[in-house]
Motif scaffolding. Structure first.
Motif, short mmCIF file in Angstrom:
data_model
loop_
_atom_site.label_atom_id
_atom_site.label_comp_id
_atom_site.label_asym_id
_atom_site.label_seq_id
_atom_site.Cartn_x
_atom_site.Cartn_y
_atom_site.Cartn_z
N TYR A 107 0.84 -1.20 0.00
CA TYR A 107 0.00 0.00 0.00
C TYR A 107 0.88 1.25 0.00
O TYR A 107 0.64 2.20 -0.75
CB TYR A 107 -0.91 0.02 1.23
CG TYR A 107 -2.09 -0.91 1.16
CD1 TYR A 107 -3.17 -0.65 0.33
CD2 TYR A 107 -2.12 -2.08 1.91
CE1 TYR A 107 -4.26 -1.51 0.26
CE2 TYR A 107 -3.20 -2.94 1.85
CZ TYR A 107 -4.27 -2.65 1.03
OH TYR A 107 -5.33 -3.51 0.97
N ASP A 111 1.47 4.15 -3.02
CA ASP A 111 1.45 5.60 -2.78
C ASP A 111 2.66 6.27 -3.42
O ASP A 111 2.55 7.37 -3.97
CB ASP A 111 1.50 5.88 -1.26
CG ASP A 111 0.38 5.19 -0.53
OD1 ASP A 111 -0.65 4.92 -1.16
OD2 ASP A 111 0.54 4.90 0.66
N TYR A 114 1.90 6.71 -7.01
CA TYR A 114 0.95 7.81 -7.21
C TYR A 114 1.65 9.16 -7.01
O TYR A 114 1.39 10.12 -7.75
CB TYR A 114 -0.22 7.69 -6.23
CG TYR A 114 -1.29 6.72 -6.65
CD1 TYR A 114 -1.90 6.81 -7.90
CD2 TYR A 114 -1.71 5.70 -5.79
CE1 TYR A 114 -2.88 5.92 -8.29
CE2 TYR A 114 -2.70 4.80 -6.17
CZ TYR A 114 -3.28 4.92 -7.42
OH TYR A 114 -4.25 4.04 -7.81
N ASP A 119 -0.26 12.19 -8.55
CA ASP A 119 -1.64 11.92 -8.17
C ASP A 119 -1.68 11.91 -6.65
O ASP A 119 -1.69 10.85 -6.00
CB ASP A 119 -2.10 10.57 -8.75
CG ASP A 119 -3.55 10.24 -8.40
OD1 ASP A 119 -4.17 11.00 -7.63
OD2 ASP A 119 -4.05 9.20 -8.86
N GLY A 122 -4.69 10.18 -4.75
CA GLY A 122 -4.52 8.72 -4.78
C GLY A 122 -3.46 8.27 -3.80
O GLY A 122 -3.62 7.24 -3.11
N ARG A 125 -4.85 8.37 -0.18
CA ARG A 125 -5.76 7.25 0.14
C ARG A 125 -4.99 6.00 0.50
O ARG A 125 -5.31 5.30 1.47
CB ARG A 125 -6.67 6.96 -1.06
CG ARG A 125 -7.78 7.95 -1.27
CD ARG A 125 -8.82 7.42 -2.24
NE ARG A 125 -8.25 7.08 -3.53
CZ ARG A 125 -8.11 7.94 -4.54
NH1 ARG A 125 -8.50 9.20 -4.39
NH2 ARG A 125 -7.60 7.55 -5.70
N ASN A 126 -3.93 5.72 -0.24
CA ASN A 126 -3.19 4.48 0.02
C ASN A 126 -2.28 4.60 1.23
O ASN A 126 -2.07 3.62 1.95
CB ASN A 126 -2.40 4.09 -1.23
CG ASN A 126 -3.28 3.44 -2.26
OD1 ASN A 126 -3.57 2.25 -2.19
ND2 ASN A 126 -3.75 4.21 -3.24
#
Length: 221
Positions: A107, A111, A114, A119, A122, A125-126
């Motif tokens: 995870y 990230d 991203y 991003d 995104g 979130r991770n």
């Protein structure tokens, strides 16, 4: 420089035999080495040496012998991220997550991809998912704070870094990221404090950066 003159061979002198190249027999690979862990360790060695092709070759052999090891897919993803093959990297990280949904590393690594692609939502979130799995993951906490900084949510970034300090007050990277935040805000006194803490804690692990930071501190005084 003058050219080197090679002397002629005297008539009747015995010819000098050509030196043949040394050849060594190939070391056979016993069955005991034909297992996933053997190739996995070889792959890590090549990965640390940044020999990406050799590392991927050995990870491929490792995964043929053990298809359910999430560490293999995670490490393959890290290599593809280094090669800027971001879609392939995410695919490998997702395979690792599929095999172990509570595995925080992939995870966090998604990230990083991203973040490299800019991003930031995104990435956030991770990072949050990684932290929900492993609340004491200092790498994910610092990365989450940096992502919030990139979208100018400085108070959230600061709160997360203070959370990281409570987990480990001696984590050099957290002090550095706090210093950068305070400098961005114009709070030079706090920035100097945290930059100095970084140099105190990180001079051995990050000598080049610590030297640069020490010079930077002088410009802020």
């Amino acid at each position: 420089m003058d050219p080197v003159v090679v002397p002629e061979t005297y008539a009747g002198a015995p010819a000098t035999p050509k030196t043949s190249e040394l050849s060594f027999p190939i070391t056979p690979e016993p069955d005991i080495f034909k297992n996933s862990d053997y190739y996995f360790l070889r792959a890590i060695y090549y990965q640390q040496s940044r020999s990406w092709e050799k590392a991927l070759t050995n990870y491929s052999k490792a995964v043929e012998l053990d298809t359910k090891n999430p560490d293999i897919y995670n490490n393959i993803g890290v290599i593809y991220n280094e090669l800027r093959q971001y879609d392939r990297a995410i695919e490998e990280f997702l395979r690792a997550i599929y095999l172990n949904p509570t595995y925080a590393k992939p995870y966090n690594n998604i990230d990083v991809v991203y973040y490299a692609k800019k991003d930031f939502p995104g990435a956030i979130r991770n990072y949050q998912k990684a932290i929900s799995i492993d609340p004491k993951n200092l790498e994910a906490l610092n990365n989450l704070a940096v992502a919030y900084k990139r979208i100018d949510q400085l108070e959230k970034a600061k709160s997360i870094l203070n959370q990281a300090l409570k987990i480990n007050l001696a984590h050099a990277g957290t002090h550095y990221n706090l210093a950068v935040l305070y400098e961005k805000e114009g709070n030079l006194k706090s920035a100097i404090h945290f930059y100095q803490r970084f140099t105190d804690l990180g001079s051995a692990s990050h000598p080049a950066l610590a030297a640069k930071v020490q010079k930077h501190i002088e410009t802020l005084k």
